[in-house]
Design a protein around this motif. Structure first.
Motif, mmCIF file in Angstrom:
data_model
loop_
_atom_site.group_PDB
_atom_site.id
_atom_site.type_symbol
_atom_site.label_atom_id
_atom_site.label_comp_id
_atom_site.label_asym_id
_atom_site.label_seq_id
_atom_site.Cartn_x
_atom_site.Cartn_y
_atom_site.Cartn_z
ATOM 1 N N ILE A 32 0.922 -1.306 -0.013
ATOM 2 C CA ILE A 32 0.075 -0.027 0.042
ATOM 3 C C ILE A 32 0.808 1.191 0.020
ATOM 4 C CG2 ILE A 32 -1.514 1.344 1.286
ATOM 5 C CD1 ILE A 32 -2.734 -1.240 2.554
ATOM 6 N N TRP A 34 0.383 4.988 1.201
ATOM 7 C CA TRP A 34 -0.977 5.831 1.741
ATOM 8 C C TRP A 34 -1.133 7.211 1.488
ATOM 9 C CZ3 TRP A 34 2.913 3.859 5.310
ATOM 10 C CH2 TRP A 34 3.641 4.756 5.949
ATOM 11 N N GLY A 70 -3.848 4.131 -0.577
ATOM 12 C CA GLY A 70 -4.602 3.358 0.366
ATOM 13 C C GLY A 70 -4.984 2.009 -0.184
ATOM 14 N N THR A 139 1.635 -5.445 3.005
ATOM 15 C CA THR A 139 0.355 -5.821 3.605
ATOM 16 C C THR A 139 -0.006 -7.337 3.505
ATOM 17 O OG1 THR A 139 -2.076 -5.555 3.578
ATOM 18 C CG2 THR A 139 -0.912 -5.161 1.596
ATOM 19 N N LEU A 146 -6.260 0.139 8.280
ATOM 20 C CA LEU A 146 -5.136 0.770 7.518
ATOM 21 C C LEU A 146 -4.270 1.156 8.864
ATOM 22 C CD1 LEU A 146 -3.330 1.736 5.298
ATOM 23 C CD2 LEU A 146 -4.768 3.615 5.002
ATOM 24 N N LYS A 150 -0.461 0.492 9.621
ATOM 25 C CA LYS A 150 0.565 1.346 9.804
ATOM 26 C C LYS A 150 1.172 1.029 11.190
ATOM 27 C CE LYS A 150 -0.292 5.669 8.561
ATOM 28 N NZ LYS A 150 -0.926 6.842 8.315
#
Length: 184
Positions: A32, A34, A70, A139, A146, A150
């Motif tokens: 991902i 973000w 995302g 991921t 998320l 993170k």
């Protein structure tokens, strides 16, 4: 093989005669970005993109493919092709700190190249720190919030990789120096 074509743009080639490419393992693992949206423009061959659980096979006729910030995704040379995959990839916006940019790519590939030349496996903690510093993280294939993903990556990157193991977010031997002006 990847080479920079312009600031923020990368031309990548996945050679069909490479066994890893033919087996569909040529791209990065599921990840991902973000802070940035990633774009792909196929020039030759067929790209496979896994985007939030769905597989896409795209050619140059499909135009620019967008992976919003995302979004869980990965890409590779799709098994339906019998030729090299050539595409451009970039992320926007580029004018932000800690982004998927040229210096991230130089650090990420430079570190892995040096490990390969020394016959050692890259440290997953170093790779996580380099990635997290560019607002990118690996991921799992299953959904996870998320904020939790993170948090886990932050602990792995900064508490373990940096604080405990002494790795750095970037290295001068890989990073392109920024242009500075001097005054007389």
């Amino acid at each position: 093989m990847a080479r920079m074509t312009a600031v923020g743009s990368l031309r990548e080639t996945h050679h069909f005669n490479n066994k890893v490419v033919r087996e569909g393992r040529s791209g990065p693992p599921l990840h991902i970005h973000w802070l940035q949206t990633e774009y792909f423009k196929v020039e030759k061959g067929v790209i496979g993109i896994h985007k939030n659980g769905k597989e896409i096979a795209a050619t140059k006729d499909d135009g620019i493919l967008e992976i919003p910030a995302g979004t869980r995704h990965r890409f590779w040379a799709h098994s339906s092709t019998t030729e090299d995959l050539v595409f451009k990839v970039w992320a926007e916006p580029q004018d932000i700190d800690h982004s998927f940019d040229e210096n991230f790519l130089r650090n990420f590939t430079g570190y892995q190249r040096d490990c390969q030349m020394q016959g050692i496996k890259p440290s997953p903690f170093q790779l996580i720190l380099l990635s997290y510093n560019s607002a990118t993280m690996g991921t799992p294939p299953f959904w996870m919030p998320l904020w939790l993903l993170k948090g886990i990556n932050y602990i792995l990157a900064f508490w373990i990789a940096k604080a405990l193991l002494g790795y750095r977010e970037s290295y001068p031997e890989y990073t392109r120096p920024t242009k500075t002006t001097t005054q007389n």
